[in-house]
Design a protein around this motif. Structure first.
Motif, PDB file in Angstrom:
ATOM      1  N   ARG A 178       0.725  -1.071   0.114  1.00 50.16           N
ATOM      2  CA  ARG A 178      -0.082  -0.152  -0.002  1.00 50.16           C
ATOM      3  C   ARG A 178       0.790   1.281  -0.022  1.00 50.16           C
ATOM      4  NH1 ARG A 178      -0.106  -1.941   5.023  1.00 50.16           N
ATOM      5  NH2 ARG A 178       0.510  -0.603   6.825  1.00 50.16           N
ATOM      6  N   ALA A 182       0.975   4.038  -3.058  1.00 47.62           N
ATOM      7  CA  ALA A 182       0.667   5.413  -2.630  1.00 47.62           C
ATOM      8  C   ALA A 182       1.756   6.224  -3.437  1.00 47.62           C
ATOM      9  CB  ALA A 182       0.779   5.870  -1.188  1.00 47.62           C
ATOM     10  N   ARG A 183       3.080   5.807  -3.439  1.00 45.15           N
ATOM     11  CA  ARG A 183       4.319   6.427  -4.001  1.00 45.15           C
ATOM     12  C   ARG A 183       4.000   6.499  -5.600  1.00 45.15           C
ATOM     13  NH1 ARG A 183       9.622   3.608  -1.015  1.00 45.15           N
ATOM     14  NH2 ARG A 183       9.021   4.374   1.334  1.00 45.15           N
TER      15      ARG A 183
END
Length: 267
Positions: A178, A182-183
């Protein structure tokens, strides 16, 4: 007669009594044979390799097999590091014992017999304390273990805790999926190539991954991102990986195509 000790799993003892020690070790130059160490007055030095050998998945406890060799039997002698440089010396067995016994610090030294050990050369098989010797390397106590991919032993006791406590900057452990997703999202569209390549590097250390969220990177304008995508998903067991690799096999950039060919060629 020169006396040596060979450390092996207790499970091998009946076969050794019956048939001797197989030439299962590989020495410098690819020669097959048996690793051993001279029997010295110091019990600790004689069995110094025990804890290190126990790290590599031995079946249960280890035993010490005492072996008698003719004094003129040709052996290789040197430090473990000398093996990788083909710098170990070829000497008679008696000279190997004399050379190691004369050292101020014989830790890390080894003797290699370039053949199998015959049953009549097995003198006796003894039990051995399982906590004798060094681990990793002599004088490693108090030195932080390296957690890089090349040094760590997969499945070793406490390895996961060690990697979580002292993560390697390149070899992990990887951040959670996760966090990596997100990156990737924060990198934008089509996305900063440097950020995406770093995220894909960490994804490549996983056995499975969110393939659907990364498939769009197969058409990223930077060929470096597309190539890193190939290496990231190559070992995944996630359904759809084969189809993604097949699509990248026709990529316009040669580096991406070569990466796919290398993946398909690997076992």
């Amino acid at each position: 007669m020169a006396m040596f000790v060979h450390l092996t799993s207790t499970a091998n003892a009946p076969r050794i009594r019956r048939s001797g020690i197989r030439a299962a070790g590989q020495g410098q130059g690819g020669v097959r044979g048996v690793y051993c160490f001279p029997v010295l007055p110091s019990y600790t030095l004689t069995h110094q390799w025990l804890r290190e050998l126990a790290r590599f998945g031995s079946q249960g406890r280890l035993v010490a097999v005492h072996v008698r060799l003719d004094d003129d039997q040709t052996v290789l002698v040197g430090r473990y590091a000398d093996r990788t440089r083909n710098a170990q010396s070829t000497v008679p067995a008696a000279e190997a014992v004399r050379r190691i016994a004369a050292l101020d610090d014989p830790r890390g030294w080894e003797v290699f017999v370039p053949r199998a050990i015959r049953p009549r050369e097995v003198h006796r098989i003894r039990t051995a304390p399982q906590v004798v010797g060094w681990r990793y390397q002599p004088d490693a106590h108090g030195v932080r273990p390296c957690t890089c991919f090349g040094c760590r032993v997969r499945g070793e006791y406490g390895a996961r805790r060690l990697r979580e406590r002292s993560p390697h900057p390149l070899d992990g452990p990887p951040p959670p999926a996760r966090v990596l997703l997100a990156r990737v999202a924060a990198a934008g569209d089509p996305g900063d190539p440097a950020v995406l390549r770093e995220a894909l590097h960490w994804f490549g250390m996983r056995r499975r991954g969110p393939l659907a969220e990364l498939t769009r990177l197969a058409v990223h304008p930077d060929p470096g991102v597309r190539e890193e995508l190939v290496w990231a998903v190559a070992r995944w067991t996630t359904p759809g990986v084969a189809d993604l690799l097949d699509s990248l096999a026709d990529d316009p950039h040669p580096d991406v195509r070569e990466a796919v060919e290398a993946v398909h060629a690997s076992p």
